[in-house]
Each structure stands twice: as C-alpha cells, then as structure tokens.
Design a protein around this motif. Structure first.
Motif, PDB file in Angstrom:
ATOM      1  N   SER A  13     -19.413 -19.156 -49.286  1.00 38.70           N
ATOM      2  CA  SER A  13     -19.699 -20.590 -49.456  1.00 38.70           C
ATOM      3  C   SER A  13     -21.132 -20.798 -49.936  1.00 38.70           C
ATOM      4  O   SER A  13     -21.405 -21.678 -50.749  1.00 38.70           O
ATOM      5  CB  SER A  13     -19.430 -21.359 -48.169  1.00 38.70           C
ATOM      6  OG  SER A  13     -20.313 -20.959 -47.142  1.00 38.70           O
ATOM      7  N   LYS A  14     -22.048 -19.980 -49.478  1.00 38.74           N
ATOM      8  CA  LYS A  14     -23.456 -20.077 -49.889  1.00 38.74           C
ATOM      9  C   LYS A  14     -23.622 -19.706 -51.365  1.00 38.74           C
ATOM     10  O   LYS A  14     -24.428 -20.305 -52.078  1.00 38.74           O
ATOM     11  CB  LYS A  14     -24.294 -19.157 -49.006  1.00 38.74           C
ATOM     12  CG  LYS A  14     -25.768 -19.379 -49.098  1.00 38.74           C
ATOM     13  CD  LYS A  14     -26.488 -18.507 -48.079  1.00 38.74           C
ATOM     14  CE  LYS A  14     -27.956 -18.856 -48.009  1.00 38.74           C
ATOM     15  NZ  LYS A  14     -28.639 -18.079 -46.977  1.00 38.74           N
ATOM     16  N   ASN A  42     -18.729 -24.195 -43.435  1.00 37.83           N
ATOM     17  CA  ASN A  42     -19.900 -23.440 -43.863  1.00 37.83           C
ATOM     18  C   ASN A  42     -20.576 -24.079 -45.069  1.00 37.83           C
ATOM     19  O   ASN A  42     -21.798 -24.190 -45.120  1.00 37.83           O
ATOM     20  CB  ASN A  42     -19.519 -21.988 -44.167  1.00 37.83           C
ATOM     21  CG  ASN A  42     -19.325 -21.185 -42.914  1.00 37.83           C
ATOM     22  OD1 ASN A  42     -20.279 -20.822 -42.245  1.00 37.83           O
ATOM     23  ND2 ASN A  42     -18.084 -20.910 -42.576  1.00 37.83           N
ATOM     24  N   LEU A  43     -19.794 -24.512 -46.027  1.00 39.99           N
ATOM     25  CA  LEU A  43     -20.340 -25.144 -47.222  1.00 39.99           C
ATOM     26  C   LEU A  43     -21.100 -26.424 -46.869  1.00 39.99           C
ATOM     27  O   LEU A  43     -22.220 -26.644 -47.330  1.00 39.99           O
ATOM     28  CB  LEU A  43     -19.216 -25.442 -48.222  1.00 39.99           C
ATOM     29  CG  LEU A  43     -19.666 -26.053 -49.540  1.00 39.99           C
ATOM     30  CD1 LEU A  43     -20.495 -25.056 -50.334  1.00 39.99           C
ATOM     31  CD2 LEU A  43     -18.454 -26.494 -50.347  1.00 39.99           C
ATOM     32  N   ILE A  44     -20.502 -27.268 -46.036  1.00 42.75           N
ATOM     33  CA  ILE A  44     -21.145 -28.522 -45.629  1.00 42.75           C
ATOM     34  C   ILE A  44     -22.445 -28.235 -44.884  1.00 42.75           C
ATOM     35  O   ILE A  44     -23.475 -28.859 -45.153  1.00 42.75           O
ATOM     36  CB  ILE A  44     -20.177 -29.389 -44.791  1.00 42.75           C
ATOM     37  CG1 ILE A  44     -19.040 -29.896 -45.682  1.00 42.75           C
ATOM     38  CG2 ILE A  44     -20.907 -30.533 -44.095  1.00 42.75           C
ATOM     39  CD1 ILE A  44     -17.855 -30.473 -44.941  1.00 42.75           C
ATOM     40  N   ASN A  45     -22.435 -27.269 -43.976  1.00 41.85           N
ATOM     41  CA  ASN A  45     -23.659 -26.931 -43.244  1.00 41.85           C
ATOM     42  C   ASN A  45     -24.742 -26.388 -44.176  1.00 41.85           C
ATOM     43  O   ASN A  45     -25.929 -26.701 -43.999  1.00 41.85           O
ATOM     44  CB  ASN A  45     -23.380 -25.940 -42.121  1.00 41.85           C
ATOM     45  CG  ASN A  45     -22.696 -26.575 -40.919  1.00 41.85           C
ATOM     46  OD1 ASN A  45     -22.014 -25.904 -40.157  1.00 41.85           O
ATOM     47  ND2 ASN A  45     -22.858 -27.885 -40.720  1.00 41.85           N
ATOM     48  N   VAL A  58     -18.746 -29.804 -37.864  1.00 38.41           N
ATOM     49  CA  VAL A  58     -17.807 -30.097 -38.936  1.00 38.41           C
ATOM     50  C   VAL A  58     -16.403 -29.755 -38.439  1.00 38.41           C
ATOM     51  O   VAL A  58     -15.922 -28.646 -38.615  1.00 38.41           O
ATOM     52  CB  VAL A  58     -18.145 -29.299 -40.218  1.00 38.41           C
ATOM     53  CG1 VAL A  58     -17.148 -29.612 -41.324  1.00 38.41           C
ATOM     54  CG2 VAL A  58     -19.568 -29.595 -40.682  1.00 38.41           C
ATOM     55  N   PRO A  59     -15.753 -30.725 -37.804  1.00 38.13           N
ATOM     56  CA  PRO A  59     -14.391 -30.469 -37.307  1.00 38.13           C
ATOM     57  C   PRO A  59     -13.373 -30.551 -38.435  1.00 38.13           C
ATOM     58  O   PRO A  59     -13.657 -31.078 -39.513  1.00 38.13           O
ATOM     59  CB  PRO A  59     -14.178 -31.603 -36.301  1.00 38.13           C
ATOM     60  CG  PRO A  59     -15.065 -32.698 -36.782  1.00 38.13           C
ATOM     61  CD  PRO A  59     -16.238 -32.042 -37.450  1.00 38.13           C
ATOM     62  N   MET A  77     -17.439 -36.072 -48.847  1.00 37.16           N
ATOM     63  CA  MET A  77     -16.200 -36.602 -48.292  1.00 37.16           C
ATOM     64  C   MET A  77     -15.268 -35.408 -48.115  1.00 37.16           C
ATOM     65  O   MET A  77     -14.898 -34.754 -49.089  1.00 37.16           O
ATOM     66  CB  MET A  77     -15.567 -37.612 -49.241  1.00 37.16           C
ATOM     67  CG  MET A  77     -16.503 -38.740 -49.653  1.00 37.16           C
ATOM     68  SD  MET A  77     -16.789 -39.920 -48.367  1.00 37.16           S
ATOM     69  CE  MET A  77     -15.465 -41.052 -48.663  1.00 37.16           C
ATOM     70  N   HIS A  78     -14.913 -35.113 -46.852  1.00 32.96           N
ATOM     71  CA  HIS A  78     -14.059 -33.970 -46.532  1.00 32.96           C
ATOM     72  C   HIS A  78     -12.700 -34.507 -46.108  1.00 32.96           C
ATOM     73  O   HIS A  78     -12.559 -35.070 -45.028  1.00 32.96           O
ATOM     74  CB  HIS A  78     -14.714 -33.134 -45.424  1.00 32.96           C
ATOM     75  CG  HIS A  78     -13.938 -31.923 -45.036  1.00 32.96           C
ATOM     76  ND1 HIS A  78     -14.164 -31.274 -43.847  1.00 32.96           N
ATOM     77  CD2 HIS A  78     -12.947 -31.240 -45.650  1.00 32.96           C
ATOM     78  CE1 HIS A  78     -13.345 -30.239 -43.755  1.00 32.96           C
ATOM     79  NE2 HIS A  78     -12.589 -30.204 -44.838  1.00 32.96           N
TER      80      HIS A  78
END
Length: 142
Positions: A13-14, A42-45, A58-59, A77-78
C-alpha cells in the motif's frame, strides 16, 4: 501478479502512494477475507501520515457502507458495497459524481452498474496456503 502475505500488505500500500492523485478511484476486488479492507486500512493510514493528519482507526465499512477521512486539502471516501442490493442504493451514495479532491476507495465495485473510466483495479486472491495471497493491479484511463 505479486505473491505476498498479510504482513507485507502494508509495504504494498505504501508503494502505490506516489502514483495516487487526490481524485482517483481505487476498485478493490476479491473474495471475502482476501485482504481488501486490510489494504485500504494501511493505505488510508499512510495517507494520513503523509498529510500530517492524526492516524485514525479504519474499520471495515461493511455495515455503514461508507467512512470518510479528512485530510488537509482532500478527503478519502471508503465504500463497501457488499450489502448493496439495488442500483438505486448505489446512486444514493453518489459514488459516480466524481467530486474533486476526493480519493474514492471502493470494495465490491462489481455492484456498480456503470464503470468509472479512470480507475485502478486491485484484485486480491487467496493463495494455495492460507498465509499466502496474490494481488494484481490493472489501470484504466489516465
């Protein structure tokens, strides 16, 4: 196609971060438990860290259908469309509106009747061993 284990999904993801723009659409495709939500988390974090925004939990959005994450000059937006039954439900979410400065991460995009032209599809597969997975990237449009 890449082989990986769930511990490596953070690195994957990084690696794609430099290639994302604020208005991209990511389609996360795969069976239940294949790693879609773990990848999104992971991407959002990583995006929160890059934008110097506090890291949040991030649930999985399965029950809420959508979680929003504010960054400094954009938003994430997830979506999780797993429980969507009708086209009308998808339209109510406004996914296809293409809002500027909104990165849209969509799990179960197969539920969308209309495909977005500019998107990155990431497909997750279970491997032969439970700890091994496979991932495939396919870009469309720009």
């Amino acid at each position: 196609m890449l082989k990986y284990n769930l511990a490596q999904i953070d690195l994957i993801s990084k690696k794609i971060l430099p290639n994302l723009s604020k208005s991209d659409f990511l389609f996360l495709i795969g069976e239940l438990g294949s790693g879609k939500t773990t990848f999104a988390r992971n991407l959002i974090n990583h995006l929160q860290k890059r934008n110097k925004v506090g890291r949040t939990e991030v649930p999985s959005p399965t029950f809420n259908l959508l979680y929003e994450y504010e960054l400094k000059s954009s938003k994430i937006m997830h979506y999780d469309l797993y429980r969507i039954k009708t086209v009308e439900e998808v339209e109510q979410l406004g996914i296809l509106e293409g809002t500027p400065n909104v990165l849209s991460i969509i799990e179960w995009p197969e539920k969308l009747k209309k495909k977005i032209k500019n998107r990155l599809e990431i497909t997750f597969y279970h491997g032969l061993k439970p700890e091994i997975r496979k991932i495939k990237f396919k870009g469309f449009g720009k």
